[in-house]
Design a protein around this motif. Structure first.
Motif, PDB file in Angstrom:
ATOM      1  N   ALA A  75      39.783   3.277  32.652  1.00 63.71           N
ATOM      2  CA  ALA A  75      38.333   3.053  32.672  1.00 63.71           C
ATOM      3  C   ALA A  75      37.594   4.374  32.507  1.00 63.71           C
ATOM      4  O   ALA A  75      36.614   4.466  31.753  1.00 63.71           O
ATOM      5  CB  ALA A  75      37.926   2.357  33.966  1.00 63.71           C
ATOM      6  N   ARG A  76      38.058   5.414  33.201  1.00 58.85           N
ATOM      7  CA  ARG A  76      37.399   6.714  33.085  1.00 58.85           C
ATOM      8  C   ARG A  76      37.506   7.251  31.654  1.00 58.85           C
ATOM      9  O   ARG A  76      36.552   7.849  31.125  1.00 58.85           O
ATOM     10  CB  ARG A  76      38.016   7.713  34.068  1.00 58.85           C
ATOM     11  N   SER A  77      38.643   7.031  31.025  1.00 56.64           N
ATOM     12  CA  SER A  77      38.832   7.510  29.654  1.00 56.64           C
ATOM     13  C   SER A  77      37.897   6.785  28.684  1.00 56.64           C
ATOM     14  O   SER A  77      37.304   7.416  27.795  1.00 56.64           O
ATOM     15  CB  SER A  77      40.289   7.322  29.218  1.00 56.64           C
ATOM     16  N   ALA A  78      37.767   5.479  28.837  1.00 55.07           N
ATOM     17  CA  ALA A  78      36.873   4.716  27.964  1.00 55.07           C
ATOM     18  C   ALA A  78      35.432   5.169  28.123  1.00 55.07           C
ATOM     19  O   ALA A  78      34.690   5.330  27.140  1.00 55.07           O
ATOM     20  CB  ALA A  78      37.005   3.227  28.259  1.00 55.07           C
ATOM     21  N   VAL A  79      35.025   5.386  29.364  1.00 51.09           N
ATOM     22  CA  VAL A  79      33.655   5.838  29.620  1.00 51.09           C
ATOM     23  C   VAL A  79      33.456   7.243  29.063  1.00 51.09           C
ATOM     24  O   VAL A  79      32.439   7.532  28.416  1.00 51.09           O
ATOM     25  CB  VAL A  79      33.339   5.792  31.131  1.00 51.09           C
ATOM     26  N   ALA A  80      34.418   8.139  29.285  1.00 54.19           N
ATOM     27  CA  ALA A  80      34.304   9.501  28.765  1.00 54.19           C
ATOM     28  C   ALA A  80      34.211   9.506  27.243  1.00 54.19           C
ATOM     29  O   ALA A  80      33.477  10.305  26.658  1.00 54.19           O
ATOM     30  CB  ALA A  80      35.502  10.328  29.224  1.00 54.19           C
ATOM     31  N   GLY A 219      37.289  14.995  29.637  1.00 53.21           N
ATOM     32  CA  GLY A 219      36.064  14.281  30.000  1.00 53.21           C
ATOM     33  C   GLY A 219      36.273  13.302  31.131  1.00 53.21           C
ATOM     34  O   GLY A 219      35.431  13.170  32.030  1.00 53.21           O
ATOM     35  N   ALA A 220      37.411  12.598  31.122  1.00 55.80           N
ATOM     36  CA  ALA A 220      37.715  11.645  32.189  1.00 55.80           C
ATOM     37  C   ALA A 220      37.860  12.357  33.527  1.00 55.80           C
ATOM     38  O   ALA A 220      37.394  11.861  34.574  1.00 55.80           O
ATOM     39  CB  ALA A 220      38.992  10.874  31.851  1.00 55.80           C
ATOM     40  N   ALA A 221      38.502  13.526  33.515  1.00 50.62           N
ATOM     41  CA  ALA A 221      38.638  14.305  34.752  1.00 50.62           C
ATOM     42  C   ALA A 221      37.283  14.817  35.226  1.00 50.62           C
ATOM     43  O   ALA A 221      36.997  14.837  36.432  1.00 50.62           O
ATOM     44  CB  ALA A 221      39.593  15.470  34.518  1.00 50.62           C
ATOM     45  N   THR A 222      36.430  15.179  34.280  1.00 53.25           N
ATOM     46  CA  THR A 222      35.112  15.712  34.634  1.00 53.25           C
ATOM     47  C   THR A 222      34.226  14.653  35.282  1.00 53.25           C
ATOM     48  O   THR A 222      33.593  14.912  36.314  1.00 53.25           O
ATOM     49  CB  THR A 222      34.413  16.274  33.379  1.00 53.25           C
ATOM     50  N   ILE A 223      34.182  13.447  34.697  1.00 49.97           N
ATOM     51  CA  ILE A 223      33.297  12.428  35.271  1.00 49.97           C
ATOM     52  C   ILE A 223      33.815  11.931  36.626  1.00 49.97           C
ATOM     53  O   ILE A 223      33.047  11.442  37.445  1.00 49.97           O
ATOM     54  CB  ILE A 223      33.062  11.241  34.311  1.00 49.97           C
ATOM     55  N   ARG A 224      35.116  12.103  36.858  1.00 52.14           N
ATOM     56  CA  ARG A 224      35.638  11.773  38.184  1.00 52.14           C
ATOM     57  C   ARG A 224      35.170  12.803  39.205  1.00 52.14           C
ATOM     58  O   ARG A 224      34.755  12.450  40.316  1.00 52.14           O
ATOM     59  CB  ARG A 224      37.157  11.710  38.160  1.00 52.14           C
ATOM     60  N   ARG A 225      35.208  14.080  38.815  1.00 49.59           N
ATOM     61  CA  ARG A 225      34.810  15.148  39.741  1.00 49.59           C
ATOM     62  C   ARG A 225      33.313  15.122  40.039  1.00 49.59           C
ATOM     63  O   ARG A 225      32.899  15.330  41.178  1.00 49.59           O
ATOM     64  CB  ARG A 225      35.180  16.517  39.153  1.00 49.59           C
TER      65      ARG A 225
END
Length: 234
Positions: A75-80, A219-225
């Motif tokens: 999900a995070r990857s799709a959003v990123a 990007g996925a790691a960034t939006i999680r942080r």
């Protein structure tokens, strides 16, 4: 004795047409609201595009995978990849729209919410009618569904390869794993094929796709942080 005319005066005809138009719009709005309410909990059936592809190809691969059975990194990857400000807008990313208009473009500002509405309720292709319906329906879906529900539906109806719909089928097709077992790299590669699934491969990525997927992983790691994944994660 002269016969009485049966023709309606123009003003009366226009009033009737106006009344019919209002009833048609009201009926359409009610159907949209009822469908959105139903799909708040029920899985949408095969979409119009899925049915088209099933007729063209003979069959498609698709099964519904609940968000709890999808690796959170997917999900995070799709959003990123598609809509980094997904948690911060109400269906339309006004900043992205302004940037596209400033560049003189016509594409690139469609949010995950808009894409979900298009895929579930409308049809593929570009037309003013479809865009108008999408613009009317997106706020309804945003108001009725949670953000987590929107991303869940999106991941279950997106096309990841020709005739491969939904992340459950895509994970097995490309990597031979369940959606819950996807790694960060695999999730990023799946997200990287979404804009053009028929010409990109997650299992046999080009050098460009590898680079793009690496950016999606970051990007996925960034939006999680920074908290931009909070609206769709438990």
């Amino acid at each position: 004795m002269p016969r009485k005319s049966t023709k309606l005066p123009a003003a009366s005809l226009f009033r009737r047409l106006g009344t019919w138009a209002i009833w048609a719009l009201a009926t359409g709005a009610l159907c949209v609201c009822l469908a959105a309410l139903a799909h708040r909990t029920l899985a949408p059936g095969p979409t119009f595009y899925m049915k088209q592809e099933a007729r063209r190809l003979g069959q498609i691969a698709h099964d519904w995978t609940p968000i709890a059975a999808i690796a959170p990194v997917m999900a995070r990857s799709a959003v990123a990849a598609e809509d980094a400000d997904f948690c911060n807008h109400w269906g339309f990313d006004m900043r992205a729209i302004r940037q596209v208009l400033e560049r003189g473009g016509a594409r690139g500002a469609s949010t995950i919410s808009q894409q979900t509405v298009k895929n579930v309720y409308l049809w593929q292709g570009r037309s003013w009618l479809r865009k108008a319906l999408e613009a009317l329906m997106t706020p309804v879906v945003e108001a009725v569904w949670s953000k987590q529900r929107i991303i869940e539906v999106y991941l279950n109806i997106a096309e990841f390869d020709e005739g491969i719909f939904g992340v459950g089928a895509a994970a097995r097709h490309y990597f031979g794993v369940n959606a819950s077992e996807l790694t960060a790299q695999q999730a990023a590669r799946l997200a990287a094929v979404l804009p053009d699934p028929k010409d990109r491969s997650a299992s046999k990525p080009s050098s460009w796709l590898r680079k793009h997927a690496a950016g999606i992983m970051d990007g996925a790691a960034t939006i999680r942080r920074d908290g931009r994944a909070a609206c769709f994660e438990d």
